[in-house]
Write a protein that holds these residues in place. Structure first.
Motif, PDB file in Angstrom:
ATOM      1  N   ALA A 102       4.860  17.229  -3.290  1.00 47.78           N
ATOM      2  CA  ALA A 102       5.990  16.465  -2.744  1.00 47.78           C
ATOM      3  C   ALA A 102       5.706  14.967  -2.795  1.00 47.78           C
ATOM      4  N   LEU A 103       4.475  14.592  -2.533  1.00 52.21           N
ATOM      5  CA  LEU A 103       4.112  13.175  -2.552  1.00 52.21           C
ATOM      6  C   LEU A 103       4.245  12.615  -3.967  1.00 52.21           C
ATOM      7  N   SER A 104       3.817  13.383  -4.965  1.00 53.28           N
ATOM      8  CA  SER A 104       3.917  12.921  -6.351  1.00 53.28           C
ATOM      9  C   SER A 104       5.372  12.804  -6.792  1.00 53.28           C
ATOM     10  N   GLN A 105       6.219  13.674  -6.279  1.00 50.01           N
ATOM     11  CA  GLN A 105       7.632  13.615  -6.625  1.00 50.01           C
ATOM     12  C   GLN A 105       8.311  12.398  -5.994  1.00 50.01           C
ATOM     13  N   ALA A 106       7.751  11.944  -4.873  1.00 54.21           N
ATOM     14  CA  ALA A 106       8.371  10.839  -4.138  1.00 54.21           C
ATOM     15  C   ALA A 106       7.818   9.473  -4.505  1.00 54.21           C
ATOM     16  N   SER A 107       6.630   9.432  -5.130  1.00 51.80           N
ATOM     17  CA  SER A 107       5.980   8.137  -5.330  1.00 51.80           C
ATOM     18  C   SER A 107       5.227   8.049  -6.659  1.00 51.80           C
ATOM     19  N   ALA A 108       5.500   6.999  -7.409  1.00 51.71           N
ATOM     20  CA  ALA A 108       4.765   6.734  -8.641  1.00 51.71           C
ATOM     21  C   ALA A 108       3.314   6.372  -8.335  1.00 51.71           C
ATOM     22  N   VAL A 109       3.075   5.774  -7.188  1.00 53.35           N
ATOM     23  CA  VAL A 109       1.719   5.415  -6.793  1.00 53.35           C
ATOM     24  C   VAL A 109       0.857   6.667  -6.688  1.00 53.35           C
ATOM     25  N   ALA A 110       1.398   7.700  -6.069  1.00 52.44           N
ATOM     26  CA  ALA A 110       0.667   8.964  -5.943  1.00 52.44           C
ATOM     27  C   ALA A 110       0.416   9.580  -7.315  1.00 52.44           C
ATOM     28  N   ARG A 111       1.420   9.548  -8.173  1.00 51.33           N
ATOM     29  CA  ARG A 111       1.261  10.119  -9.519  1.00 51.33           C
ATOM     30  C   ARG A 111       0.142   9.413 -10.283  1.00 51.33           C
ATOM     31  N   GLU A 112       0.029   8.108 -10.102  1.00 54.54           N
ATOM     32  CA  GLU A 112      -1.033   7.345 -10.772  1.00 54.54           C
ATOM     33  C   GLU A 112      -2.412   7.799 -10.307  1.00 54.54           C
ATOM     34  N   VAL A 113      -2.542   8.060  -9.012  1.00 54.06           N
ATOM     35  CA  VAL A 113      -3.828   8.534  -8.480  1.00 54.06           C
ATOM     36  C   VAL A 113      -4.192   9.877  -9.088  1.00 54.06           C
ATOM     37  N   PHE A 114      -3.259  10.804  -9.076  1.00 60.01           N
ATOM     38  CA  PHE A 114      -3.543  12.143  -9.595  1.00 60.01           C
ATOM     39  C   PHE A 114      -3.860  12.097 -11.092  1.00 60.01           C
ATOM     40  N   GLN A 115      -3.168  11.235 -11.838  1.00 55.41           N
ATOM     41  CA  GLN A 115      -3.430  11.123 -13.274  1.00 55.41           C
ATOM     42  C   GLN A 115      -4.809  10.538 -13.532  1.00 55.41           C
ATOM     43  N   GLU A 116      -5.204   9.526 -12.740  1.00 55.44           N
ATOM     44  CA  GLU A 116      -6.522   8.921 -12.936  1.00 55.44           C
ATOM     45  C   GLU A 116      -7.632   9.933 -12.661  1.00 55.44           C
ATOM     46  N   LEU A 120       0.833   4.468   1.233  1.00 53.11           N
ATOM     47  CA  LEU A 120       1.038   3.638   2.422  1.00 53.11           C
ATOM     48  C   LEU A 120       0.743   2.174   2.125  1.00 53.11           C
ATOM     49  N   LEU A 121      -0.417   1.909   1.537  1.00 53.39           N
ATOM     50  CA  LEU A 121      -0.853   0.525   1.344  1.00 53.39           C
ATOM     51  C   LEU A 121      -0.010  -0.196   0.290  1.00 53.39           C
ATOM     52  N   LYS A 122       0.179   0.429  -0.878  1.00 55.30           N
ATOM     53  CA  LYS A 122       0.871  -0.251  -1.967  1.00 55.30           C
ATOM     54  C   LYS A 122       2.374  -0.366  -1.725  1.00 55.30           C
ATOM     55  N   GLU A 123       2.983   0.704  -1.278  1.00 60.02           N
ATOM     56  CA  GLU A 123       4.425   0.649  -1.063  1.00 60.02           C
ATOM     57  C   GLU A 123       4.775  -0.119   0.213  1.00 60.02           C
ATOM     58  N   GLY A 124       3.820  -0.177   1.140  1.00 63.86           N
ATOM     59  CA  GLY A 124       4.059  -0.942   2.360  1.00 63.86           C
ATOM     60  C   GLY A 124       3.649  -2.393   2.248  1.00 63.86           C
ATOM     61  N   GLY A 125       2.916  -2.715   1.151  1.00 67.03           N
ATOM     62  CA  GLY A 125       2.460  -4.083   0.987  1.00 67.03           C
ATOM     63  C   GLY A 125       1.342  -4.452   1.940  1.00 67.03           C
ATOM     64  N   PHE A 126       0.540  -3.460   2.319  1.00 67.24           N
ATOM     65  CA  PHE A 126      -0.550  -3.680   3.275  1.00 67.24           C
ATOM     66  C   PHE A 126      -1.893  -3.743   2.547  1.00 67.24           C
ATOM     67  N   SER A 127      -2.883  -4.318   3.188  1.00 68.87           N
ATOM     68  CA  SER A 127      -4.259  -4.260   2.694  1.00 68.87           C
ATOM     69  C   SER A 127      -5.090  -3.489   3.703  1.00 68.87           C
ATOM     70  N   LEU A 128      -6.102  -2.801   3.214  1.00 57.58           N
ATOM     71  CA  LEU A 128      -6.928  -1.976   4.101  1.00 57.58           C
ATOM     72  C   LEU A 128      -7.570  -2.782   5.234  1.00 57.58           C
ATOM     73  N   PRO A 129      -8.213  -3.926   4.951  1.00 55.70           N
ATOM     74  CA  PRO A 129      -8.865  -4.653   6.050  1.00 55.70           C
ATOM     75  C   PRO A 129      -7.896  -5.143   7.129  1.00 55.70           C
ATOM     76  N   ASP A 130      -6.632  -5.305   6.752  1.00 54.65           N
ATOM     77  CA  ASP A 130      -5.647  -5.759   7.743  1.00 54.65           C
ATOM     78  C   ASP A 130      -5.207  -4.635   8.673  1.00 54.65           C
ATOM     79  N   LYS A 131      -5.362  -3.399   8.222  1.00 51.29           N
ATOM     80  CA  LYS A 131      -4.818  -2.279   8.993  1.00 51.29           C
ATOM     81  C   LYS A 131      -5.880  -1.331   9.533  1.00 51.29           C
ATOM     82  N   ALA A 132      -7.124  -1.437   9.056  1.00 51.75           N
ATOM     83  CA  ALA A 132      -8.189  -0.548   9.545  1.00 51.75           C
ATOM     84  C   ALA A 132      -9.446  -1.357   9.814  1.00 51.75           C
ATOM     85  N   ASP A 133     -10.106  -1.030  10.909  1.00 48.66           N
ATOM     86  CA  ASP A 133     -11.369  -1.681  11.257  1.00 48.66           C
ATOM     87  C   ASP A 133     -12.562  -0.884  10.748  1.00 48.66           C
ATOM     88  N   TYR A 134     -12.391   0.448  10.651  1.00 49.37           N
ATOM     89  CA  TYR A 134     -13.433   1.326  10.149  1.00 49.37           C
ATOM     90  C   TYR A 134     -12.792   2.419   9.316  1.00 49.37           C
TER      91      TYR A 134
END
Length: 311
Positions: free
Chosen positions: A19-33, A75-89
């Motif tokens: 379902a995630l791959s059907q909804a997002s090109a970002v997810a499809r890129e991960v699975f293909q890589e 979450l990060l790419k489609e939301g325009g977030f960076s990991l250090p801004d949203k997670a401490d660990y």
């Protein structure tokens, strides 16, 4: 403060990531890589099965990682977030530690997939099928479970492998010793003591051949300093130095997964929210470990969108 956390083996299921791959090109890129890195159509196996092939350790480990990283990257790419801004660990349970390191930029995705494929193969090959086993104890704390393991060993290997929460510990070792441990645990007051449907005795000294294989592979891998601190399983403390990351990943193969202590330490450090990506396994454990923090699990696109709206 917030920690992003990642599940371990057992989170795999046919249909994962579809379902995630059907909804997002970002997810499809991960699975293909990941498919390209492994030279196999792992994504088809994840989405179509057969289940018994997906359950194989060498397939389950990279599949669980790929699903978790895909969820995070959407979450990060489609939301325009960076990991250090949203997670401490970041932290992960067993193979989930590789997902955490990949999420934090310490290991690239293709390398992570190849390392986990090898890890799964090496762990399966370390002990002949039928000679090892694992069991879960419910209602015994870590000290109690360790005492049971020591009593049950009787010259064989029987170790406390996963300290999951205040009420759940997994033991690993020779099958006869694990069978004895199940009986002793019940005598010692465990509410339940059950064998686990696994094909090898993970996180005990019987895995030394797999640890040796991972030492060789990790010595050749490019490991960077993570963008945020990673809590390592075997020390229940943050690690950032690449050489130390490698050492602890090797030790993790035969060492205890100190998940309870890791979560408690992050909560003591100020983490108030734990966010699990790609499963519903380690998030619920948080509730049994600390009352200082809450936990959520993100699996579906709707989960991602709901969480993004809170950031």
């Amino acid at each position: 403060m917030r920690a992003f956390i990642f599940p371990g083996q057992g989170s795999q299921a046919v249909g994962m990531g579809l379902a995630l791959s059907q909804a997002s090109a970002v997810a499809r890129e991960v699975f293909q890589e990941v498919d390209d890195a492994l030279g196999q159509n792992l994504f088809r196996l994840m989405t179509e099965g057969p289940a018994d092939e997906l359950q194989l350790t060498e397939n389950a480990q990279p599949a669980i990682m790929a699903n978790a990283i895909a969820t995070l990257r959407v979450l990060l790419k489609e939301g325009g977030f960076s990991l250090p801004d949203k997670a401490d660990y970041v932290a992960g349970h067993s193979l989930g530690e590789y997902s955490a390191l990949c999420a934090a930029g310490a290991i690239d995705l293709s390398t992570t997939a190849r390392l986990l494929k090898l890890r799964g193969q090496a762990m399966q090959a370390a002990v002949p099928v039928g000679e090892g086993a694992m069991a879960v104890f419910l209602g015994l704390d870590f000290a109690g479970a360790r005492a049971v393991a020591e009593e049950a060993a009787q010259g064989e290997v029987c170790q406390a492998a996963n300290d999951n929460s205040n009420r759940q510990v997994v033991v690993s070792g020779h099958k006869a010793a694990i069978d004895r441990a199940i009986l002793i645990a019940k005598e010692k007051g465990a509410k339940r003591a059950l064998p686990l449907p696994v094909s090898a005795p993970f996180h005990c000294s019987l895995m030394q051949p797999a640890a040796d294989a991972m030492a060789d592979a990790l010595a050749k891998a490019a490991i960077q300093s993570p963008l945020v601190a990673v809590y390592a399983n075997v020390i229940a403390a943050p690690v950032a130095d690449p050489s130390e990351i490698v050492r602890l990943l090797v030790e993790q193969v035969t060492g205890t997964v100190r998940w309870r202590e890791s979560v408690a330490a992050m909560a003591d450090a100020g983490v108030e929210q734990f966010v699990e990506f790609g499963g519903k396994a380690v998030g619920p454990m948080v509730k049994d470990i600390t009352d200082k923090a809450r936990a959520i699990s993100i699996v579906k696109m709707a989960d991602i969108e709901a969480f993004a709206a809170t950031l």
